[in-house]
Design a protein around this motif. Sequence first.
Motif, PDB file in Angstrom:
ATOM      1  N   LEU A   1       5.474  -3.269   3.985  1.00 32.43           N
ATOM      2  CA  LEU A   1       4.809  -3.237   2.684  1.00 32.43           C
ATOM      3  C   LEU A   1       5.005  -1.884   2.023  1.00 32.43           C
ATOM      4  O   LEU A   1       5.344  -1.802   0.830  1.00 32.43           O
ATOM      5  CB  LEU A   1       3.318  -3.535   2.856  1.00 32.43           C
ATOM      6  N   PHE A   2       4.790  -0.809   2.766  1.00 35.23           N
ATOM      7  CA  PHE A   2       4.950   0.533   2.210  1.00 35.23           C
ATOM      8  C   PHE A   2       6.395   0.778   1.788  1.00 35.23           C
ATOM      9  O   PHE A   2       6.653   1.374   0.739  1.00 35.23           O
ATOM     10  CB  PHE A   2       4.502   1.582   3.236  1.00 35.23           C
ATOM     11  N   ARG A   3       7.322   0.335   2.620  1.00 33.59           N
ATOM     12  CA  ARG A   3       8.737   0.538   2.294  1.00 33.59           C
ATOM     13  C   ARG A   3       9.101  -0.180   1.001  1.00 33.59           C
ATOM     14  O   ARG A   3       9.821   0.367   0.154  1.00 33.59           O
ATOM     15  CB  ARG A   3       9.606   0.030   3.445  1.00 33.59           C
ATOM     16  N   SER A   4       8.594  -1.406   0.836  1.00 30.86           N
ATOM     17  CA  SER A   4       8.910  -2.175  -0.369  1.00 30.86           C
ATOM     18  C   SER A   4       8.337  -1.535  -1.623  1.00 30.86           C
ATOM     19  O   SER A   4       8.872  -1.709  -2.719  1.00 30.86           O
ATOM     20  CB  SER A   4       8.375  -3.600  -0.227  1.00 30.86           C
ATOM     21  N   LEU A   5       7.245  -0.809  -1.473  1.00 31.17           N
ATOM     22  CA  LEU A   5       6.619  -0.138  -2.616  1.00 31.17           C
ATOM     23  C   LEU A   5       6.997   1.345  -2.668  1.00 31.17           C
ATOM     24  O   LEU A   5       6.295   2.151  -3.277  1.00 31.17           O
ATOM     25  CB  LEU A   5       5.102  -0.292  -2.543  1.00 31.17           C
ATOM     26  N   HIS A   6       8.109   1.692  -1.992  1.00 32.37           N
ATOM     27  CA  HIS A   6       8.636   3.058  -1.999  1.00 32.37           C
ATOM     28  C   HIS A   6       7.590   4.054  -1.511  1.00 32.37           C
ATOM     29  O   HIS A   6       7.497   5.171  -2.019  1.00 32.37           O
ATOM     30  CB  HIS A   6       9.148   3.439  -3.390  1.00 32.37           C
ATOM     31  N   TYR A   7       6.789   3.627  -0.543  1.00 33.72           N
ATOM     32  CA  TYR A   7       5.741   4.436   0.078  1.00 33.72           C
ATOM     33  C   TYR A   7       4.732   4.952  -0.954  1.00 33.72           C
ATOM     34  O   TYR A   7       4.198   6.054  -0.821  1.00 33.72           O
ATOM     35  CB  TYR A   7       6.355   5.581   0.884  1.00 33.72           C
ATOM     36  N   GLY A   8       4.507   4.132  -1.962  1.00 35.02           N
ATOM     37  CA  GLY A   8       3.500   4.478  -2.968  1.00 35.02           C
ATOM     38  C   GLY A   8       2.104   4.110  -2.478  1.00 35.02           C
ATOM     39  O   GLY A   8       1.725   2.933  -2.504  1.00 35.02           O
ATOM     40  N   ALA A   9       1.359   5.099  -2.034  1.00 35.34           N
ATOM     41  CA  ALA A   9       0.031   4.848  -1.455  1.00 35.34           C
ATOM     42  C   ALA A   9      -0.912   4.228  -2.484  1.00 35.34           C
ATOM     43  O   ALA A   9      -1.679   3.316  -2.165  1.00 35.34           O
ATOM     44  CB  ALA A   9      -0.561   6.148  -0.913  1.00 35.34           C
ATOM     45  N   ALA A  10      -0.872   4.722  -3.711  1.00 32.67           N
ATOM     46  CA  ALA A  10      -1.781   4.202  -4.745  1.00 32.67           C
ATOM     47  C   ALA A  10      -1.498   2.733  -5.026  1.00 32.67           C
ATOM     48  O   ALA A  10      -2.426   1.940  -5.232  1.00 32.67           O
ATOM     49  CB  ALA A  10      -1.645   5.024  -6.022  1.00 32.67           C
ATOM     50  N   GLU A  11      -0.224   2.361  -5.030  1.00 35.93           N
ATOM     51  CA  GLU A  11       0.127   0.960  -5.282  1.00 35.93           C
ATOM     52  C   GLU A  11      -0.363   0.058  -4.149  1.00 35.93           C
ATOM     53  O   GLU A  11      -0.867  -1.047  -4.385  1.00 35.93           O
ATOM     54  CB  GLU A  11       1.643   0.819  -5.448  1.00 35.93           C
ATOM     55  N   VAL A  12      -0.233   0.524  -2.895  1.00 40.62           N
ATOM     56  CA  VAL A  12      -0.726  -0.253  -1.750  1.00 40.62           C
ATOM     57  C   VAL A  12      -2.234  -0.436  -1.849  1.00 40.62           C
ATOM     58  O   VAL A  12      -2.760  -1.537  -1.637  1.00 40.62           O
ATOM     59  CB  VAL A  12      -0.348   0.441  -0.425  1.00 40.62           C
ATOM     60  N   VAL A  13      -2.945   0.635  -2.179  1.00 40.81           N
ATOM     61  CA  VAL A  13      -4.404   0.557  -2.275  1.00 40.81           C
ATOM     62  C   VAL A  13      -4.821  -0.377  -3.401  1.00 40.81           C
ATOM     63  O   VAL A  13      -5.791  -1.136  -3.275  1.00 40.81           O
ATOM     64  CB  VAL A  13      -5.007   1.969  -2.472  1.00 40.81           C
ATOM     65  N   TYR A  14      -4.102  -0.351  -4.511  1.00 43.54           N
ATOM     66  CA  TYR A  14      -4.432  -1.249  -5.626  1.00 43.54           C
ATOM     67  C   TYR A  14      -4.318  -2.705  -5.188  1.00 43.54           C
ATOM     68  O   TYR A  14      -5.175  -3.541  -5.522  1.00 43.54           O
ATOM     69  CB  TYR A  14      -3.514  -0.978  -6.812  1.00 43.54           C
ATOM     70  N   LEU A  15      -3.282  -3.036  -4.434  1.00 43.10           N
ATOM     71  CA  LEU A  15      -3.124  -4.403  -3.942  1.00 43.10           C
ATOM     72  C   LEU A  15      -4.238  -4.756  -2.956  1.00 43.10           C
ATOM     73  O   LEU A  15      -4.747  -5.885  -2.955  1.00 43.10           O
ATOM     74  CB  LEU A  15      -1.761  -4.566  -3.270  1.00 43.10           C
TER      75      LEU A  15
END
Length: 319
Positions: free
Chosen positions: A24-38
């Motif tokens: 998941l992190f790799r697919s979102l380019h390790y964007g922590a904020a994007e992961v948390v939003y999801l």
Amino acid sequence: GACQADLLWLASNPFWTAAPLEPLFRSLHYGAAEVVYLLLGLLADQKLLLTASDPAVLVPAAQALRALMLPLAHSATYIPYLPPTLLAPSDTATLISESTAPYLIGVHASTLQPLVAEGLSPEVIVADLDKGELRPATLGRHAEAFPASVLKMEAALPPVGSLVRQLQACSADRFDETTVQAACMQFVADLVDPEAGFLAESVHSGDVVALQKWRQLLSFEEDVRLRCERDRDVAPHAHLLRPKLRESLSHSLASVCAEHTPGLAPSSRSRPVGPFLALCYAAKPFREWWASDGASLRPEVRTCLRCTAHPRAPGLALS
């Protein structure tokens, strides 16, 4: 003691996580904020659509996202990959844009293009796993409380900032699965525990009043339950009342957090957590977990929560 030893072993052997998290992190380019939003989207019963040109990317990413919810469980519609040929385009559009229920669905990038062209519902959060980008939800039943962008997350739930900073330490060359697991589990534990979590820690006047009301409701529920258990005629049927009282408490918790108490001026130094917590407390993942009283938790997850959650408080009542 033994509990700390168990936790140390579990932390070094994280078999209890339902799926690897790095996809998941790799697919979102390790964007922590994007992961948390999801993650917030799942916790608040939002509609989430994952898209990628490689179907092999969708399933691991969707499984990882669901795993971040522990100890809660995702119970909405779940289709990690919807093949383009499975449904007619019109049926796919109806499912994704007109569904009234929350979902987590993965589709091929080619499926998304006609949906956008026809006007994809603004209620849907779209995660483009090819580009590592999000299209936040900008409209819906919870538009006022759910953040309309990644940048507005901390305003909706101030503790989000701390979680984002912890996850930002995980980059492509030093991704730490255990750190991510621990940070997200602690965040969810604080979210679901009104007595010692985010609601109790907030100094906003509205949240303070909400917590006071919640404690009054808890006291009332306990009084009703004890009276029934002591009554000779009612006691044999008291076991039927307990789940109903607990379900009622769940609805009440969401209600007191959602209320805007008149006459209370918001503090300039704090922002309320109640409105967003109300979304999570009204959502199915929390309601199902609350109704089970933690009974469905795997023993290893239960141990981690007891050891890690709230060293300043007795911890969650999980048994």
